[in-house]
Design a protein around this motif. Sequence first.
Motif, PDB file in Angstrom:
ATOM      1  N   VAL A  24     106.500  10.138  56.832  1.00  0.00           N
ATOM      2  CA  VAL A  24     106.179  11.374  56.247  1.00  0.00           C
ATOM      3  C   VAL A  24     105.368  11.660  54.971  1.00  0.00           C
ATOM      4  O   VAL A  24     104.283  12.201  55.031  1.00  0.00           O
ATOM      5  CB  VAL A  24     107.296  12.528  56.494  1.00  0.00           C
ATOM      6  CG1 VAL A  24     106.920  13.686  55.987  1.00  0.00           C
ATOM      7  CG2 VAL A  24     108.094  12.324  57.621  1.00  0.00           C
ATOM      8  N   GLY A  25     106.076  10.942  54.041  1.00  0.00           N
ATOM      9  CA  GLY A  25     105.176  10.860  52.770  1.00  0.00           C
ATOM     10  C   GLY A  25     103.837  10.398  52.772  1.00  0.00           C
ATOM     11  O   GLY A  25     103.001  11.089  52.059  1.00  0.00           O
TER      12      GLY A  25
ATOM     13  N   ARG B 190     101.906  13.541  53.860  1.00  0.00           N
ATOM     14  CA  ARG B 190     102.031  14.738  53.016  1.00  0.00           C
ATOM     15  C   ARG B 190     101.021  14.309  51.850  1.00  0.00           C
ATOM     16  O   ARG B 190     100.485  15.288  51.336  1.00  0.00           O
ATOM     17  CB  ARG B 190     103.532  14.765  52.592  1.00  0.00           C
ATOM     18  CG  ARG B 190     103.713  15.903  51.543  1.00  0.00           C
ATOM     19  CD  ARG B 190     103.928  17.139  52.593  1.00  0.00           C
ATOM     20  NE  ARG B 190     104.469  18.135  52.009  1.00  0.00           N
ATOM     21  CZ  ARG B 190     104.307  19.245  51.132  1.00  0.00           C
ATOM     22  NH1 ARG B 190     102.762  19.208  50.657  1.00  0.00           N
ATOM     23  NH2 ARG B 190     105.019  20.150  50.542  1.00  0.00           N
TER      24      ARG B 190
ATOM     25  N   VAL C 224     103.161  14.421  61.025  1.00  0.00           N
ATOM     26  CA  VAL C 224     104.075  15.627  60.574  1.00  0.00           C
ATOM     27  C   VAL C 224     104.094  15.841  58.992  1.00  0.00           C
ATOM     28  O   VAL C 224     103.857  16.916  58.542  1.00  0.00           O
ATOM     29  CB  VAL C 224     105.595  15.194  60.921  1.00  0.00           C
ATOM     30  CG1 VAL C 224     106.363  16.127  60.110  1.00  0.00           C
ATOM     31  CG2 VAL C 224     105.724  15.460  62.421  1.00  0.00           C
TER      32      VAL C 224
ATOM     33  N   MET D  89     102.912  19.222  57.271  1.00  0.00           N
ATOM     34  CA  MET D  89     103.523  20.027  56.204  1.00  0.00           C
ATOM     35  C   MET D  89     102.537  20.546  55.226  1.00  0.00           C
ATOM     36  O   MET D  89     102.585  21.535  54.425  1.00  0.00           O
ATOM     37  CB  MET D  89     104.570  19.154  55.482  1.00  0.00           C
ATOM     38  CG  MET D  89     105.589  18.529  56.527  1.00  0.00           C
ATOM     39  SD  MET D  89     106.851  19.971  56.822  1.00  0.00           S
ATOM     40  CE  MET D  89     108.081  18.799  57.713  1.00  0.00           C
TER      41      MET D  89
ATOM     42  N   MET E 199     100.875  23.331  56.111  1.00  0.00           N
ATOM     43  CA  MET E 199     101.361  24.540  55.975  1.00  0.00           C
ATOM     44  C   MET E 199     101.359  25.242  54.515  1.00  0.00           C
ATOM     45  O   MET E 199     101.329  25.936  54.127  1.00  0.00           O
ATOM     46  CB  MET E 199     102.984  24.551  56.527  1.00  0.00           C
ATOM     47  CG  MET E 199     102.773  24.442  58.017  1.00  0.00           C
ATOM     48  SD  MET E 199     104.237  23.797  59.073  1.00  0.00           S
ATOM     49  CE  MET E 199     105.268  23.923  57.818  1.00  0.00           C
ATOM     50  N   ALA E 200     101.861  24.013  53.777  1.00  0.00           N
ATOM     51  CA  ALA E 200     101.771  24.176  52.166  1.00  0.00           C
ATOM     52  C   ALA E 200     100.593  24.771  51.467  1.00  0.00           C
ATOM     53  O   ALA E 200     100.329  25.582  50.721  1.00  0.00           O
ATOM     54  CB  ALA E 200     102.392  22.944  51.455  1.00  0.00           C
TER      55      ALA E 200
ATOM     56  N   ALA F 117     110.000  19.595  66.847  1.00  0.00           N
ATOM     57  CA  ALA F 117     110.726  20.853  66.439  1.00  0.00           C
ATOM     58  C   ALA F 117     110.024  21.467  65.194  1.00  0.00           C
ATOM     59  O   ALA F 117     110.405  22.458  64.968  1.00  0.00           O
ATOM     60  CB  ALA F 117     112.031  19.963  65.835  1.00  0.00           C
ATOM     61  N   MET F 118     108.658  20.993  65.131  1.00  0.00           N
ATOM     62  CA  MET F 118     107.786  21.829  64.309  1.00  0.00           C
ATOM     63  C   MET F 118     107.517  23.219  64.767  1.00  0.00           C
ATOM     64  O   MET F 118     107.695  23.373  66.029  1.00  0.00           O
ATOM     65  CB  MET F 118     106.404  21.056  63.793  1.00  0.00           C
ATOM     66  CG  MET F 118     106.924  19.784  63.108  1.00  0.00           C
ATOM     67  SD  MET F 118     107.155  19.923  61.585  1.00  0.00           S
ATOM     68  CE  MET F 118     105.632  20.514  60.955  1.00  0.00           C
ATOM     69  N   PRO F 119     107.163  24.154  64.070  1.00  0.00           N
ATOM     70  CA  PRO F 119     107.137  25.645  64.240  1.00  0.00           C
ATOM     71  C   PRO F 119     105.857  25.606  65.517  1.00  0.00           C
ATOM     72  O   PRO F 119     105.919  26.214  66.373  1.00  0.00           O
ATOM     73  CB  PRO F 119     106.607  26.506  63.178  1.00  0.00           C
ATOM     74  CG  PRO F 119     107.410  25.476  61.998  1.00  0.00           C
ATOM     75  CD  PRO F 119     107.446  24.196  62.453  1.00  0.00           C
TER      76      PRO F 119
END
Lengths: 348, 348
Positions: free
Chosen positions: A238-239, A242, A270, A274, A277-278, A300-302
């Motif tokens: 994920v990092g 991101r 994912v 993120m 989204m941020a 599971a993400m929105p």
Amino acid sequence: MSEKKPVKRRTRRSQGSGTLSEVAQAAQVSEMTVSRVLRRKDKVADKTRDHVLKVIQDLGYVPNRLAGALASSSSNQLAVIIPSLRNIVFPEVLSGITDRLDEAGYQAVIGISDYNQEREASLIEAMMSWRPAGIIVTNTRHSEQATKVLRVTKSPVVEMMDLTGSPIDMCVGLDHHKAGREMARHLVAKGYRNIGYLGCDLIKDAAAGKRYAGFCDALRDAGLCIATSLTVDEPSGVGLGRHHMSALLAKVPQGQKLDAVYFSNDAVAVGAQMYCMAEDIRTPEDLALAGFSGLEIGQAMPIPLTTIRSKRYHVGWLSADYVVRRLRGEDPPRVTDAGFELIEGATA
Amino acid sequence: MSEKKPVKRRTRRSQGSGTLSEVAQAAQVSEMTVSRVLRRKDKVADKTRDHVLKVIQDLGYVPNRLAGALASSSSNQLAVIIPSLRNIVFPEVLSGITDRLDEAGYQAVIGISDYNQEREASLIEAMMSWRPAGIIVTNTRHSEQATKVLRVTKSPVVEMMDLTGSPIDMCVGLDHHKAGREMARHLVAKGYRNIGYLGCDLIKDAAAGKRYAGFCDALRDAGLCIATSLTVDEPSGVGLGRHHMSALLAKVPQGQKLDAVYFSNDAVAVGAQMYCMAEDIRTPEDLALAGFSGLEIGQAMPIPLTTIRSKRYHVGWLSADYVVRRLRGEDPPRVTDAGFELIEGATA
DNA sequence: TTGAATAGTGTTATCGATAACAAAATGCAG
DNA sequence: CTGCATTTTGTTATCGATAACACTATTCAA
């Protein structure tokens, strides 16, 4: 004939768990009888067996499998080599493997290659010296030395996750090139034209490399190509998504604008989601995202991730199953395509 | 003296990888010399060693460790038992373990107990029959049978992740009760008063149970108590939080309103955060969230998760280190508190 | 030159089980 | 009661290495 008196020696200290012969003595039967009771092989009279079992219980005897495996030249250990534990995909594969092995009474011995062929080779050698019943390795590319060792052994060998027409022995996986192509076609069909790529080191992770190649090939067939791509030599996760998504976007040439990004896998995707989204980048209106794996977290993400589900647990299970079946004298298929499945999601 | 002519028997088929004695013959030296070359123990003349190594190379000989371990009653395998691979925490611990073991030339043999004490016990027995050099188990609660086996063995034993004053042998972990208390105090200090709990089965996951107990204790000290709680007997994970958060909220009595929720771990918390994002519940204004673990994913969220970082990799590494050191004759500490660390985050 | 210390190598027994064969016990038809 | 088939149990050699000790060849100080 000269008579040799055996030299008296200090006996090597015992392990403490007792031995077959101690049990045999205590039960007033031969070692073979005890051995037979333990292995439930050959016939033993009910009365004898019950008696021996009781003695074993009383003594708290734990058989020594080293000796057993040596004598019978057969072990219940199975060597499994995976590149990493940090990528949740591999623990999931491993779950499939251990579940199947459990059922059949085998035990996995796990080695982590760190995406390094030399490490893999030395692991394979080290593990073979335990004479495992079989061996499962990840992917189909191995060092020359490793390939040689795997070819020579008589134990079943499964190469898993990836596919090849010429497996060392058996092979269970999915066609990553095709998976890449399928996602490219999907994005193209959705109308995206300026597509970027963000991922991990494509040499180390051969499967990701194949997906990327397939993705590019399909774009080419559609008269397109990757607009901007960035690969980073750090552990996939994920990092990665991101932290490096901004770098990818910064890399886009002046005047152009990406409308979609393909990722080496869901974890990275994912992470990127993120980031979006941020940063208030709307998905998929401003930017579409597509991954690979079908991880739980992505769904599971929105906004559930557009991706391709690989049947990881199933691949692991099947790999173990094939080894087990081979050991039973059956003849499972040499090459098995476990397939995959596009998940529409909502990020593209 | 009657002369017994040895009965001619079909020799057991060999394994194919050659044996020490074949190497010895080919190299015109004794088996012991070959053995010494391989183990780099005792002195061997340079000339002899080079020659033997060449022969080994030519023959592609792979030593049989079953025989070696049996004869020397010492193995380089280390048994490791963890509850699950699906919870990313355990693969991370495992990484620490394998990294340390690698350095020292040991190999992990992994067993999955599925949070089941009986399974754990039977795994322990099965693994002990391979006479591993040491054994690492998860948590400090074991069946009577398992405890007995672990107490009897002379190999080093580490119970990891959790702490206890009276370890079977050694123990490396963190104080979960204290971690629970700390988070409760943090939330109370932030002004939250109506706090709920959502988590997995607290009996199965003993550590989560301790955190919950600590959390409740600290609330009580502040004159509060858990407003609403829901535990679900399904594998802990993002899905649990995502799917059961609505049920928790629905459980809140009429007229009341939760202002914070504590979760059994980060995976569940992240799932719940996804739920909130999807349902437009603002964090932390409408609802504060707090987890445990300090997973990468939690910190990658647009609003980073308030949580407690457990030093999982470190705990694994240390556990393995203690076993290795004990095997070297050193005397590592019996109980080690690896500690933890509150991450403020922004969800509370 | 000699003898003790050291280096290098070999011999024998053993680790704790199983395979293969052998022998004893049992069952049962005739 | 006999004799053969079947069950059940025992004997011996072996799996492939290492431990412990024995022995031979060198080295080197006195």
